[in-house]
Design an enzyme around this catalytic site. Sequence first.
Site, PDB file in Angstrom:
ATOM      1  N   CYS A  17       0.842  -1.197   0.000  1.00  0.00           N
ATOM      2  CA  CYS A  17       0.000   0.000   0.000  1.00  0.00           C
ATOM      3  C   CYS A  17       0.876   1.247   0.000  1.00  0.00           C
ATOM      4  O   CYS A  17       2.111   1.163   0.040  1.00  0.00           O
ATOM      5  CB  CYS A  17      -0.917   0.010   1.224  1.00  0.00           C
ATOM      6  SG  CYS A  17      -0.014   0.120   2.792  1.00  0.00           S
ATOM      7  N   CYS A  20       3.261   1.538   2.808  1.00  0.00           N
ATOM      8  CA  CYS A  20       4.467   0.719   2.620  1.00  0.00           C
ATOM      9  C   CYS A  20       5.517   1.510   1.851  1.00  0.00           C
ATOM     10  O   CYS A  20       6.698   1.529   2.223  1.00  0.00           O
ATOM     11  CB  CYS A  20       4.135  -0.558   1.854  1.00  0.00           C
ATOM     12  SG  CYS A  20       3.074  -1.720   2.733  1.00  0.00           S
ATOM     13  N   ASP A 434       8.955  27.148 -32.150  1.00  0.00           N
ATOM     14  CA  ASP A 434      10.066  27.604 -32.976  1.00  0.00           C
ATOM     15  C   ASP A 434       9.661  27.333 -34.433  1.00  0.00           C
ATOM     16  O   ASP A 434       8.737  26.547 -34.691  1.00  0.00           O
ATOM     17  CB  ASP A 434      11.322  26.812 -32.596  1.00  0.00           C
ATOM     18  CG  ASP A 434      12.476  27.066 -33.555  1.00  0.00           C
ATOM     19  OD1 ASP A 434      12.761  28.246 -33.823  1.00  0.00           O
ATOM     20  OD2 ASP A 434      13.060  26.085 -34.043  1.00  0.00           O
ATOM     21  N   ASP A 632      13.618  22.535 -31.297  1.00  0.00           N
ATOM     22  CA  ASP A 632      14.487  21.420 -31.660  1.00  0.00           C
ATOM     23  C   ASP A 632      15.968  21.765 -31.625  1.00  0.00           C
ATOM     24  O   ASP A 632      16.808  20.887 -31.785  1.00  0.00           O
ATOM     25  CB  ASP A 632      14.142  20.928 -33.069  1.00  0.00           C
ATOM     26  CG  ASP A 632      14.613  21.904 -34.145  1.00  0.00           C
ATOM     27  OD1 ASP A 632      14.511  23.129 -33.920  1.00  0.00           O
ATOM     28  OD2 ASP A 632      15.088  21.446 -35.197  1.00  0.00           O
ATOM     29  N   ASP A 636      16.990  26.852 -28.704  1.00  0.00           N
ATOM     30  CA  ASP A 636      15.698  26.752 -28.026  1.00  0.00           C
ATOM     31  C   ASP A 636      15.833  26.290 -26.581  1.00  0.00           C
ATOM     32  O   ASP A 636      14.878  26.391 -25.802  1.00  0.00           O
ATOM     33  CB  ASP A 636      14.783  25.755 -28.769  1.00  0.00           C
ATOM     34  CG  ASP A 636      14.505  26.182 -30.191  1.00  0.00           C
ATOM     35  OD1 ASP A 636      14.234  27.380 -30.393  1.00  0.00           O
ATOM     36  OD2 ASP A 636      14.560  25.329 -31.100  1.00  0.00           O
TER      37      ASP A 636
END
Length: 749
Positions: A17, A20, A434, A632, A636
């Site tokens: 649980c 735990c 971009d 990319d 950026d």
Amino acid sequence: MKTQVKKFEIPILGMHCAACALNVEKAIKRKVPGIIDATVNLVTERATVSLDPRNVQLEAIARAVEEAGYKAILPSSGSDRPEADEEESARKKELSQRQRELWVGIVFTAPLFFLSMWRDSSLLTTISSEAWYNWVLFILAAPVQFYTGMVFYRGGIKSLASGSANMDVLVALGSSTAFIYSITVLLFPAELGRHVYFETSAMIVTLISLGKMLEAAARGKASLAIRKLMDLAPKEARVLTPEQEEKAVPVTELKPGDLVVVRPGESIPVDGEVVWGDSAVDESMLTGESMPVEKSPGDKVFGATVNNNGLLKIRATGVGEETALAQIIRLVRQAQAGKAPIQRLADRVSAVFVPSIVALALIVFASWLFATGHFVPAMVRMVAVLVIACPCALGLATPTAIMAASGRGARQGILFKSGEAIELAQSLDTVIFDKTGTITRGTPEMAEWIPLCVPDNEEYLALAAGAETGSEHPLARAVVEGAKSRGLVLPEPESFISRTGLGVEAMVNGSRVRVGRPGWVSSDLLSERDNMVMQELALQGKSVVAVSVDNKPVGLISIFDPEKKGAKDAVSELLKSGITPVLVTGDQESAAKFIASRVGIDQVIAGVLPEEKVRVVEYFQSNGKKVAVVGDGINDAPALARALVGVSVGTGTDIAKEASDITLVGEDIGGVVKAIKLSRATMRIIKQNLFWAFFYNLALVPVAAGVLHQVSGLPLYIRDLHPMLAAAAMALSSVTVVTNSLRLSRFKF
């Protein structure tokens, strides 16, 4: 001396649980000096531990986990996670033990239950009144209590010894109370009567064990995504020896630089570069795109993708943990191991829940004992409260959904770096794109051939392309590919000179051909109309090169970076979802606005330097916007890191991927829309799970305490919620939460 941080994934056995998981987390953090961070995930059954290996030994972590009542499977030497076979073996051994315990519980509980029901329904009045009858019930109940239920005793004792309490404490207390009372009745029937509750204690233990087994099976389905990804990788490869002979070797023995042969229909065993052959490769496992990708010498290929129809020879560049597939698996594990912010609520509640319920159960017992003067109804109510309140569903509500969502995303080429990224994406209202390589393909293409002479003869385009075959410039490649796509045969240049920054000059078929900047090629011979055409093309964001043959201008070629396939649809979907798309680029305004108009973006910010992109993000954030950045390139990375959610396109740079929260494996920016939709669906599921987990406890704990006892219109089994029904309901609640989360595995985008 600088701290050397290393992250390890350590499988943990024996957790039941949320409490735990918290116990293991606390044990690692408190009992092992030098731990930088530790997160334990109940669903993946793993501890993700950050430490300085020079100061902390993994054996110390294993000891701390064992003292808390659980078992850690340590990585083998030189690795950050255990071997899959070793972990699988340990889990199978534990599962086998739990199954044996459950079957013992079922075999002894079934007759015990029916004998008790027959007694209570007066079907066996004569026999059940005999003194030995209760001893038979005891003999049937004892193996269940002390064999099947031993796991709860061990877990509960170790949990209390570590200074906290978990679900095992509630189960052990509830079942033991009914069992010990029944033993007392057995020994002192004259004082307490003859009615025993052995079937209650046995049913509690067996039903909860059954619930845990069903829950483990459901959790196994939730973690299926990683196993499926791992199974995609081939186990063997054909290596080409220096003698040009094929030799089958295990994939684990491959090294960068090896030459690998892949036949049609086979999975590619490594990341690499095609050195010989042409084929179409199915990359759907990486990108989610069903269309195969054409591959020829010089093209990159990725491990676990499928070679469709041609023989390929591939030079290995990434093997083992360096392949794209291995990195995807690492990211998926990372996302599943992390905690979403919303989970902290469940963690805080679970931390105080068990002690609170024990206190409440004692209050209920005392209240009923005082009100009725009878021990048995007070005991039954206390046991029902202890059993019904187990916080399993609460602890499973968030991690099961995060696990299912990250697995579903991975199959679509969407990699979430953390549970937090999944949660944050659902709140986005602005997405900044971009341009080059994100909205556009990043590779220029020839758009138009505009003849400047009559008749329109594409022979001049063929001469221009023939001259450009000697150049590696991207614009030159665009001219060559554009001419080939028109079916033209390109003549070989007899001589070639490249003029840096201007263009190329070559002798082709006996003619002197120039291709390049209009001002260099033939500025004094271009008409006013020709100059107007070039200005119009420039406003559309297109580059223009002029072509002259023997000093006579014969044509203009327009070249541009086209938008990606699906970019317009992705922007349209964002707008439908109430999200504002913005194009931010360092390119000139005319080019930016032209591309933006083609994909449907109204808001454009052009001429922006990399450091200024961050200020653009901050501007939107200062106006209360929840901003994602999609990019990319290296330029950026700062903006990706500054945004609430950074999304890197898979074809981009490693720096962009490192700075982002979500990585799209392919180049399709439609993955942004899919990520947001999946995030929103995940948060809906989590909120449903948390609602039902809280509602379940808030509604049924009072019923178990007996608040409906005086409501005569209800059936007795509801008015006085029997502990057996409480155990069944508790087990059902956990399975329901996990099953609800598994709906994300089939989420339709």
